[in-house]
Design an enzyme around this catalytic site. Structure first.
Site, PDB file in Angstrom:
ATOM      1  N   HIS A 312      65.447 -38.526 -12.014  1.00  0.00           N
ATOM      2  CA  HIS A 312      66.064 -38.526 -13.344  1.00  0.00           C
ATOM      3  C   HIS A 312      67.570 -38.261 -13.219  1.00  0.00           C
ATOM      4  O   HIS A 312      68.343 -38.696 -14.064  1.00  0.00           O
ATOM      5  CB  HIS A 312      65.460 -37.430 -14.229  1.00  0.00           C
ATOM      6  CG  HIS A 312      64.038 -37.666 -14.607  1.00  0.00           C
ATOM      7  ND1 HIS A 312      62.994 -37.293 -13.795  1.00  0.00           N
ATOM      8  CD2 HIS A 312      63.477 -38.225 -15.712  1.00  0.00           C
ATOM      9  CE1 HIS A 312      61.844 -37.614 -14.388  1.00  0.00           C
ATOM     10  NE2 HIS A 312      62.116 -38.178 -15.543  1.00  0.00           N
ATOM     11  N   ASP A 383      59.053 -46.942 -13.389  1.00  0.00           N
ATOM     12  CA  ASP A 383      59.501 -45.727 -14.055  1.00  0.00           C
ATOM     13  C   ASP A 383      60.689 -46.120 -14.933  1.00  0.00           C
ATOM     14  O   ASP A 383      61.208 -47.243 -14.838  1.00  0.00           O
ATOM     15  CB  ASP A 383      59.868 -44.666 -13.018  1.00  0.00           C
ATOM     16  CG  ASP A 383      59.627 -43.247 -13.518  1.00  0.00           C
ATOM     17  OD1 ASP A 383      59.551 -43.061 -14.745  1.00  0.00           O
ATOM     18  OD2 ASP A 383      59.518 -42.323 -12.694  1.00  0.00           O
TER      19      ASP A 383
END
Length: 456
Positions: A312, A383
């Site tokens: 992230h 993702d």
């Protein structure tokens, strides 16, 4: 007499039409019964609609058959493979032209609906694909971040295949409000949407983190295993499914299949904290429960997060040898696939042993392993492409096109207004093939059918 017989044989051999019969009726049709083999689309006491692929046809077709002349008995279920024999001398083309049901003389069930399911879904998906524009097809490949109040308008404009909700989307809302919002978005969809959420338990509880939706958050996999073993895992999965379905959600981005026994690993707290074999048992138990409940499952994060850093926030490389993945990390994914998982999510780590030049989510080599070595034929999903492991190195348009080229069927997307046009343009300029788009959309449609989202 001999001359008449010779003329009869010549007419028969050449397939010429017989005077006095239907204009399209040949001798072979007159003396040989016509049969149709396909899958039951719908039926009632009087008629049956068959979905089948006619010879040399590019797309599946349907025909309606009159069953009133058949002995009364139980009708085959939707999806069953059947063979229908017409009354000898029937001219199907003439009847079809007049929208008249074809008269069935015999109905045979070749394969029960459960065994024929995969082939039936494949034909239904082909039928849907034939009626879709390129823009609609590409939209189906996006699992878009739920945009809040703009969701119905965005779904109407982009027709994305799915939407994923996060904690902010449930905050301070009651069940009725959530259902109303999601239903409004579904109403704007030409094809029903996958509606997903991350409800892993423990650290990631988008739904049960709201006390108005559940008194307590769902426990982590580690807590479940410690307190009740696999029985607790199964019971927990069923309870999650019931809650999510009550909120008209149909996909849970779970289970976490990553193997980690090191508390220092970024992913550790979201895993079982056990070895590969126990994690595989956990994946099997969870997916089996979800499958029985009709809840979509997503195995994550292929090919295994291991000691990788938080993508992230930054780029992450994994230098472990391929043998480690084969002996450990792949095992839970294999177990989940065998249990019936509908989707596998690919992470953004660079797996040096597989592809040192691309994040796994953008790597054709990683996707080949998932398809070939693990035998997965369902939906492969990235993702979120808005994570900084991707955004620091790629623009949204470039990443989306590379994700499709790598073999992803769906893109988890926060910037679909940029990414969908980029993929459409890549197809138009031949950077991506429409055949590949069709194959991916077919998997998405098949997953939706398996979840009961697409009606006959």
């Amino acid at each position: 007499m001999k001359r008449l017989l010779s003329l009869f044989l010549i007419i028969s051999a050449s397939g010429l039409l017989i005077t006095g019969c239907s204009p399209a009726l040949t001798l072979s049709q007159l003396f040989s019964p016509v049969t149709f083999t396909g899958y039951v689309l719908e039926s009632d006491d009087a008629t049956l609609t068959l979905l089948y692929r006619a010879e040399d046809a590019q797309e599946p077709v349907t025909s309606v058959f009159d069953l009133t002349a058949l002995p009364q008995g139980p009708l085959p279920e939707t999806g069953a493979e059947v063979k229908i024999t017409l009354k000898t001398g029937t001219d199907p083309e003439s009847l079809k032209a007049g929208d008249t049901p074809l008269p069935a003389r015999k109905l045979e069930v070749l394969t029960a609906s459960d065994a024929a399911e995969k082939a039936f879904y494949s034909l239904r998906a082909d039928k849907l694909l034939a009626g879709m524009s390129l823009e609609e097809k590409v939209g189906q490949m996006f699992f878009a971040r739920y945009p809040g109040p703009a969701a119905p308008e965005d779904e109407k404009a982009w027709q994305f295949g799915g939407t994923i909700l996060f904690g902010r989307d449930f905050k301070d809302k009651n069940p009725d409000q959530i259902r109303a919002e999601i239903n409004a978005c579904q109403d704007a969809a030409k094809i029903p949407m996958l509606v997903g959420v991350d409800e892993e338990g423990g650290d990631v509880v988008r739904v049960s983190g709201n006390p108005a939706l559940r008194a307590e958050s769902f426990p982590s996999p580690q807590t479940l295993l410690q307190n009740g073993g696999m029985d607790a895992v199964t019971a927990d999965a069923h309870e999650k499914d019931a809650l999510l379905k009550s909120l008209v959600l149909n996909v849970n981005f779970a289970p976490v299949c990553d193997v980690s026994q090191n508390p220092a690993d970024y992913i550790y707290s979201r895993t079982t904290g056990r070895d590969a074999a126990t994690t595989a048992d956990y994946a099997k138990a969870t997916v089996s429960a979800m499958d029985s409940d009709g809840m979509g499952s997503v195995l994550k994060h292929f090919p295994g997060y291991g000691p990788g850093a938080d993508t992230h926030k930054d780029f992450s490389r994994d230098s472990r040898p391929l043998e480690t993945f084969e002996a450990q990390d792949f095992l839970p994914f294999k177990a989940g696939i065998q249990a019936g998982a509908g989707s596998v999510l690919v992470n953004h780590n660079v797996i040096e042993a597989m592809d040192p030049d691309h994040p796994a989510s953008l790597s054709p080599k990683v996707h080949e392993i998932l398809r070939d070595a693990l035998g997965f034929d369902g939906v492969i999903l990235t993702d979120d492409l808005d994570m900084e492991a991707i955004t620091k190195a790629y623009g949204a348009d470039t990443a989306a096109v590379q994700a499709v080229a790598a073999g992803n069927d769906m893109i988890l997307s926060s910037r679909y207004t940029i990414e969908i046009p980029a993929v459409i343009e890549a197809v138009k300029n031949k950077t991506l093939s429409e055949d590949q788009i069709n194959a991916s959309v077919k998997r998405v449609l098949t997953w939706k059918m398996d979840l009961g989202l697409i009606e006959n």
